[in-house]
Motif scaffolding. Structure first.
Motif: not given
Length: 122
Positions: A48-49, A66-68, A29-31
């Motif tokens: 994932d996906e 995924s974070a960006g 969550q905090a990346r």
């Protein structure tokens, strides 16, 4: 192949998830990519996906991508335990991704106190 029957998971309080999972979820969550990747076994995989990412380099690249890709918030809404190695953390996401909301299962397989496998699915 994983034969875990997730339909027989027993609900637990989110604070009963193993510490490596809660640390991973906080880092995710905090990346904080380095901390998140350090909580995986060397041969770990993430699906994932529909795509599987194997090993620390691929997992780090997946986390970075995924974070960006989208801006979103996530809330841990439920947790469950199948056995001492299999845990499910259910998250509600809201953001600018297609559909704007999603409820996702983060299904963890633990080994030797680290995450050996994570499957993210609806």
């Amino acid at each position: 192949m994983d034969t875990t029957d997730w339909n027989h998971a027993n609900p637990i309080a989110p604070d009963q998830l193993p510490a490596p999972i809660t640390r991973y979820l906080a880092a995710h969550q905090a990346r904080d990519l380095d901390t998140a990747v350090a909580l995986y076994t060397p041969g770990a995989s993430v699906t994932d996906e529909g795509r599987t990412h194997q090993g620390p380099e691929q997992i780090h690249a997946w986390l970075a991508r995924s974070a960006g890709e989208y801006t979103y918030t996530t809330e841990l809404t439920a947790a469950a335990k199948v056995d001492d190695q299999h845990y499910d953390a259910v998250h509600h996401l809201e953001g600018d991704f297609p559909g704007r909301t999603a409820d996702l299962h983060f299904r963890f397989t633990m080994r030797d106190g680290l995450i050996a496998r994570l499957v993210i699915e609806p």
